[in-house]
Scaffold this active site. Sequence first.
Site, short mmCIF file in Angstrom:
data_model
loop_
_atom_site.label_atom_id
_atom_site.label_comp_id
_atom_site.label_asym_id
_atom_site.label_seq_id
_atom_site.Cartn_x
_atom_site.Cartn_y
_atom_site.Cartn_z
N TYR A 178 -1.45 -0.81 10.44
CA TYR A 178 -1.66 -1.08 9.16
C TYR A 178 -0.93 -0.36 8.28
CZ TYR A 178 -4.07 -1.24 4.32
OH TYR A 178 -3.71 -1.37 2.83
N SER A 232 0.44 -0.85 -0.04
CA SER A 232 -0.38 0.21 -0.15
C SER A 232 0.94 0.84 0.26
CB SER A 232 -0.97 0.08 0.73
OG SER A 232 -0.98 1.20 1.07
#
Length: 248
Positions: A145, A132
């Site tokens: 995350y 990501s």
Amino acid sequence: MTGGLSGIGRAIAQRFVDDGMIVYVGARRGNDPAFQENLRTTFGKSISVRALDVRRSDSVATFVDAIVETHGKVDVLVNAAGVYEEAAVIDHPDSMWHETIDTNLTGTFKMIRAVMPLMMTAKWGRIINIASVAAHQGMARNAAYCASKAGLLGLGRCVSLEGADHGITCNSISPTWVETEMLQQFIEHDMQRLGQSRVEARATYEASNPQGKLVQPDEIAGLASFLASDAARAMTMADYQVNAGSLW
């Protein structure tokens, strides 16, 4: 591949089937007859779905062993399984941290560890991790995350070095906001929290990148298809940002 039941993972599974590949999808809900029937209807006989919890080494071993028993080898591994939850660092629940790291990072490590010996024997392999832009940028309330995705980059560098002499490449793809089921949940949450219409809430995410358009899952799948091919032999130890010009 892991996490192929929705979003980016499903798009990659579709592209791989279109490329003529036999695809095995592992997911926690993989034994659910409804999901199995849905994928069979969509993809036909070129895809199989099995239960897989990447957090558990025994589940990973069972999944990989079943593939070897039926297919004999593993050519390409796509690690797309992932979870996302938000919390501030202060009072951040241990459970949320462990769930995120165990799934996004440790689960990826366990899958790679399980398939690398097979790829080394075959002298060929492609490993693709879905990271990501969060691997490169911080965001408030996203410590777990961001840490899990950043860890994938370090893991990938080590794997690429250990696999280089055996014809194995390891790369990651780091998208910005992609129009998936997960993003739709965020949009619906914003609609309720901010009193926005769906068009208004969606526009906020579209405006987060200079192109003003959300990245589509099949755009990620197209890159994954190339990285899984013979043409990408020399492409390894790299992370490819599909960010539409944005930092997030």
